[in-house]
Design a protein around this motif. Structure first.
Motif, mmCIF file in Angstrom:
data_model
loop_
_atom_site.group_PDB
_atom_site.id
_atom_site.type_symbol
_atom_site.label_atom_id
_atom_site.label_comp_id
_atom_site.label_asym_id
_atom_site.label_seq_id
_atom_site.Cartn_x
_atom_site.Cartn_y
_atom_site.Cartn_z
ATOM 1 N N ILE A 1 14.491 -8.153 -9.681
ATOM 2 C CA ILE A 1 13.343 -9.074 -9.582
ATOM 3 C C ILE A 1 12.367 -8.790 -10.730
ATOM 4 C CG2 ILE A 1 13.492 -9.475 -7.100
ATOM 5 C CD1 ILE A 1 11.257 -7.353 -6.764
ATOM 6 N N ASP A 2 12.905 -8.422 -11.876
ATOM 7 C CA ASP A 2 12.049 -8.084 -13.016
ATOM 8 C C ASP A 2 11.604 -9.359 -13.732
ATOM 9 O OD1 ASP A 2 14.163 -8.919 -14.599
ATOM 10 O OD2 ASP A 2 14.318 -7.052 -15.718
ATOM 11 N N PRO A 3 10.740 -9.256 -14.733
ATOM 12 C CA PRO A 3 10.247 -10.473 -15.405
ATOM 13 C C PRO A 3 11.341 -11.342 -16.017
ATOM 14 C CG PRO A 3 8.787 -8.644 -15.880
ATOM 15 C CD PRO A 3 9.968 -8.058 -15.148
ATOM 16 N N GLY A 4 12.482 -10.754 -16.359
ATOM 17 C CA GLY A 4 13.590 -11.575 -16.833
ATOM 18 C C GLY A 4 14.061 -12.550 -15.769
ATOM 19 N N ASN A 5 14.052 -12.100 -14.509
ATOM 20 C CA ASN A 5 14.392 -12.997 -13.408
ATOM 21 C C ASN A 5 13.336 -14.085 -13.228
ATOM 22 O OD1 ASN A 5 15.507 -10.060 -12.453
ATOM 23 N ND2 ASN A 5 16.873 -11.709 -11.829
ATOM 24 N N PHE A 6 12.062 -13.725 -13.405
ATOM 25 C CA PHE A 6 11.006 -14.738 -13.367
ATOM 26 C C PHE A 6 11.325 -15.849 -14.367
ATOM 27 C CE2 PHE A 6 8.655 -11.712 -10.977
ATOM 28 C CZ PHE A 6 7.501 -12.299 -10.494
ATOM 29 N N LEU B 1 3.909 -10.886 -10.560
ATOM 30 C CA LEU B 1 4.455 -10.716 -11.907
ATOM 31 C C LEU B 1 4.049 -9.365 -12.486
ATOM 32 C CD1 LEU B 1 5.940 -11.789 -14.380
ATOM 33 C CD2 LEU B 1 3.845 -12.994 -15.043
ATOM 34 N N LEU B 2 2.792 -8.980 -12.299
ATOM 35 C CA LEU B 2 2.323 -7.686 -12.798
ATOM 36 C C LEU B 2 3.062 -6.537 -12.113
ATOM 37 C CD1 LEU B 2 0.378 -5.927 -14.423
ATOM 38 C CD2 LEU B 2 -1.297 -6.197 -12.587
ATOM 39 N N ALA B 3 3.194 -6.593 -10.794
ATOM 40 C CA ALA B 3 3.896 -5.534 -10.064
ATOM 41 C C ALA B 3 5.357 -5.452 -10.493
ATOM 42 C CB ALA B 3 3.806 -5.795 -8.549
ATOM 43 N N SER B 4 5.963 -6.606 -10.738
ATOM 44 C CA SER B 4 7.346 -6.631 -11.207
ATOM 45 C C SER B 4 7.478 -5.932 -12.551
ATOM 46 C CB SER B 4 7.829 -8.081 -11.314
ATOM 47 O OG SER B 4 9.046 -8.162 -12.010
ATOM 48 N N GLY C 1 6.497 -9.212 -19.317
ATOM 49 C CA GLY C 1 6.153 -9.699 -17.990
ATOM 50 C C GLY C 1 4.876 -9.086 -17.455
ATOM 51 N N ALA C 2 4.743 -7.766 -17.557
ATOM 52 C CA ALA C 2 3.529 -7.111 -17.071
ATOM 53 C C ALA C 2 2.313 -7.545 -17.886
ATOM 54 C CB ALA C 2 3.697 -5.591 -17.140
ATOM 55 N N ALA C 3 2.495 -7.700 -19.208
ATOM 56 C CA ALA C 3 1.374 -8.131 -20.052
ATOM 57 C C ALA C 3 0.909 -9.531 -19.671
ATOM 58 C CB ALA C 3 1.796 -8.092 -21.523
ATOM 59 N N VAL C 4 1.841 -10.423 -19.384
ATOM 60 C CA VAL C 4 1.461 -11.776 -18.960
ATOM 61 C C VAL C 4 0.730 -11.723 -17.621
ATOM 62 C CG1 VAL C 4 2.349 -14.031 -18.252
ATOM 63 C CG2 VAL C 4 3.297 -12.899 -20.258
ATOM 64 N N GLY C 5 1.193 -10.832 -16.722
ATOM 65 C CA GLY C 5 0.502 -10.681 -15.447
ATOM 66 C C GLY C 5 -0.939 -10.230 -15.623
ATOM 67 N N LEU C 6 -1.169 -9.266 -16.518
ATOM 68 C CA LEU C 6 -2.539 -8.815 -16.793
ATOM 69 C C LEU C 6 -3.369 -9.916 -17.440
ATOM 70 C CD1 LEU C 6 -1.859 -5.187 -18.092
ATOM 71 C CD2 LEU C 6 -3.169 -5.812 -16.060
ATOM 72 N N TYR C 7 -2.728 -10.691 -18.301
ATOM 73 C CA TYR C 7 -3.424 -11.809 -18.946
ATOM 74 C C TYR C 7 -3.856 -12.858 -17.917
ATOM 75 C CZ TYR C 7 -4.000 -16.165 -21.525
ATOM 76 O OH TYR C 7 -4.472 -17.364 -22.006
ATOM 77 N N LEU C 8 -2.961 -13.184 -17.002
ATOM 78 C CA LEU C 8 -3.289 -14.186 -15.989
ATOM 79 C C LEU C 8 -4.370 -13.693 -15.031
ATOM 80 C CD1 LEU C 8 0.302 -15.498 -15.095
ATOM 81 C CD2 LEU C 8 -1.417 -16.611 -16.532
ATOM 82 N N LEU D 1 5.623 -1.314 -4.918
ATOM 83 C CA LEU D 1 5.483 -2.401 -5.894
ATOM 84 C C LEU D 1 6.468 -3.527 -5.592
ATOM 85 C CD1 LEU D 1 5.006 -0.255 -9.128
ATOM 86 C CD2 LEU D 1 3.289 -1.723 -8.046
ATOM 87 N N PHE D 2 7.679 -3.155 -5.179
ATOM 88 C CA PHE D 2 8.669 -4.150 -4.762
ATOM 89 C C PHE D 2 8.104 -4.986 -3.618
ATOM 90 C CE2 PHE D 2 12.134 -5.789 -2.285
ATOM 91 C CZ PHE D 2 13.159 -6.051 -3.168
ATOM 92 N N GLY D 3 7.461 -4.301 -2.653
ATOM 93 C CA GLY D 3 6.873 -5.012 -1.528
ATOM 94 C C GLY D 3 5.785 -5.976 -1.938
ATOM 95 N N ILE D 4 5.004 -5.617 -2.957
ATOM 96 C CA ILE D 4 3.959 -6.508 -3.449
ATOM 97 C C ILE D 4 4.566 -7.793 -3.999
ATOM 98 C CG2 ILE D 4 2.218 -6.790 -5.258
ATOM 99 C CD1 ILE D 4 1.546 -3.820 -4.874
ATOM 100 N N VAL D 5 5.659 -7.656 -4.757
ATOM 101 C CA VAL D 5 6.325 -8.845 -5.295
ATOM 102 C C VAL D 5 6.815 -9.733 -4.153
ATOM 103 C CG1 VAL D 5 8.212 -9.685 -6.736
ATOM 104 C CG2 VAL D 5 7.012 -7.585 -7.366
ATOM 105 N N PHE D 6 7.456 -9.115 -3.163
ATOM 106 C CA PHE D 6 7.977 -9.885 -2.027
ATOM 107 C C PHE D 6 6.855 -10.611 -1.284
ATOM 108 C CE2 PHE D 6 8.926 -10.158 2.515
ATOM 109 C CZ PHE D 6 10.102 -10.901 2.482
ATOM 110 N N LEU D 7 5.774 -9.895 -0.994
ATOM 111 C CA LEU D 7 4.677 -10.504 -0.246
ATOM 112 C C LEU D 7 3.993 -11.609 -1.042
ATOM 113 C CD1 LEU D 7 3.109 -7.316 1.390
ATOM 114 C CD2 LEU D 7 4.473 -9.090 2.506
#
Length: 423
Positions: free
Chosen positions: A44-49, A306-309, A126-133, A171-177
């Protein structure tokens, strides 16, 4: 680093002393959920996003079946990797060094390091985009923040595997929730979702994207890593009980990852399909669309996921890099140096302002070249009685694994060729 002598079985002999159940066996389930969820983070990493959201935006629900198939294959692959570590007390890179010629081992190590760089590219972006958003942090600075946080997560491993695995699982749980909340707010079309499970393509471009989904799902570095995470559990309980427990862990963790991947596609299908995406970045468009459709809370949940991922998968990728070098070469380098070398391409991409989703999809093309180099040795070694002893793959498992490797390799070769020639 090689396992202690006492923990390494003779070739072909499983570590476990008995095959029964008992209290130790009952306690083994939770102990093996940690490695399974660490491995599942790569799914479920940013590549999957990038691939799933692009698929939903352009083709609606049509490629749901690809996600389902890819996750079923991933369950088999990660099960074999976990079993290898339990049965031998060694990880996949160590066993490659033991059983393959030196020239082959060096080649496997070189490609694994290149894969590590491509992995970091996806995860850092992916994490950088999450921080940007979330906070409007410029992407290059956001990439540097990601590196610092990843170091902090990795430092937990010095206090024992459990702390690191618990942090990654959280962190996985955060993505799921995050995606669960978005789907509840947004809704979906059950009939269209069911229709999407029927295997068919919506044209040549959808086949390329399907290959990209598979490339983003079966990740070479986590195939190496899973065996390293389970080898330390080899004497924790009777071996057959451990095998059953890790099988359940893989089913739960990767089943949950599959649900998250489908949720990504559904979200994009509801928000973006048929609305003329044009040249807009699909990830940024999905975030903006959530804000317009159901409010800022849903968009916030998407950005946090996205950030947690990105943070979790970045930490797991660095951990896997250490396992790869230690196993293939029997040596290591300081963690700071390794992180600096592998994250450099990602920081360059962020500094150049390359569109986020484009760079993420490109990273999956690079990763696709590494998949056979991880899966072929895995299938060969788990199919050898002198390595696995009585726990060698059964014939049906071996045939299924060979077919999966062949299909994945063909799909990813097709993806790479189409992408490189621009067809």
């Amino acid at each position: 680093m090689r396992p202690r002598t006492a923990a390494v079985p003779a070739p072909g002999r499983p570590v476990g002393r008995t095959t029964g159940g008992g209290p130790a066996a009952r306690r083994s389930g939770p102990a093996l959920l940690g490695p399974a969820f660490v491995a599942a983070v790569a799914y479920i990493d940013p590549g999957n996003f990038a691939t799933n959201i692009t698929a939903g935006a352009h083709y609606g629900y049509a490629l749901v079946w690809v996600i389902v198939a890819a996750n079923l294959v991933a369950m088999l692959v990660q099960y074999l990797s976990a079993k290898l570590g339990l049965a031998t007390g060694e990880d996949l890179p160590e066993l490659c060094r033991r059983h393959f010629p030196a020239s082959v081992v060096r080649g496997l190590w070189v490609q694994a390091e290149l894969v590590a760089m491509a992995t970091d590219l996806a995860e850092f972006v992916g994490a950088a985009v999450g921080l940007y958003l979330l906070f409007g942090v410029p992407l290059p600075f956001a990439g540097a923040i990601t590196a610092v946080v990843a170091f902090g997560v990795l430092a937990l491993d010095r206090r024992g595997h459990g702390r690191f695995e618990q942090a990654i699982t959280a962190l996985f749980g955060i993505v799921f929730l995050g995606f669960a909340y978005d789907l509840v707010r947004l809704g979906l079309d059950p009939g269209a979702l069911l229709a999407g499970t029927r295997p068919e393509f919506a044209g040549g471009d959808s086949a390329v994207l399907a290959a990209g989904i598979i490339g983003a799902t079966v990740m070479p570095h986590v195939v190496y890593l899973h065996s390293a995470l389970t080898k330390s559990r080899a004497q924790a309980a009777p071996w057959r009980a451990l095998l059953r427990s890790q099988r359940r862990g893989v089913l739960v963790a990767l089943g949950t990852a599959g649900v998250v991947n489908i949720a990504m596609l559904v979200l994009a299908a509801v928000l973006l399909h048929g609305h003329g995406l044009g040249d807009a970045d699909p990830i940024l468009a999905a975030h903006a669309g959530l804000g317009r459709a159901v409010g800022g809370a849903a968009a916030l949940a998407f950005a946090v996921a996205l950030l947690a991922s990105g943070l979790s998968s970045s930490s797991v990728g660095t951990y896997a890099g250490q396992v790869v070098m230690s196993g293939f070469l029997r040596r290591g380098i300081p963690l700071v140096l390794r992180r600096g070398l592998t994250m450099l391409p990602a920081l360059v991409v962020l500094a150049l302002g390359v569109p986020a989703t484009d760079s993420l999809v490109f990273s999956q093309v690079v990763l696709s070249f590494g998949i056979p180099f991880a899966l072929v040795p895995l299938v060969l070694l788990t199919g050898r009685a002198d390595v696995m002893g009585e726990f060698v793959n059964r014939r049906v498992t071996a045939v299924t694994a060979v077919c999966c490797v062949a299909v994945i390799s063909v799909f990813n070769l097709y993806l790479a060729t189409k992408s490189l020639v621009g067809a």
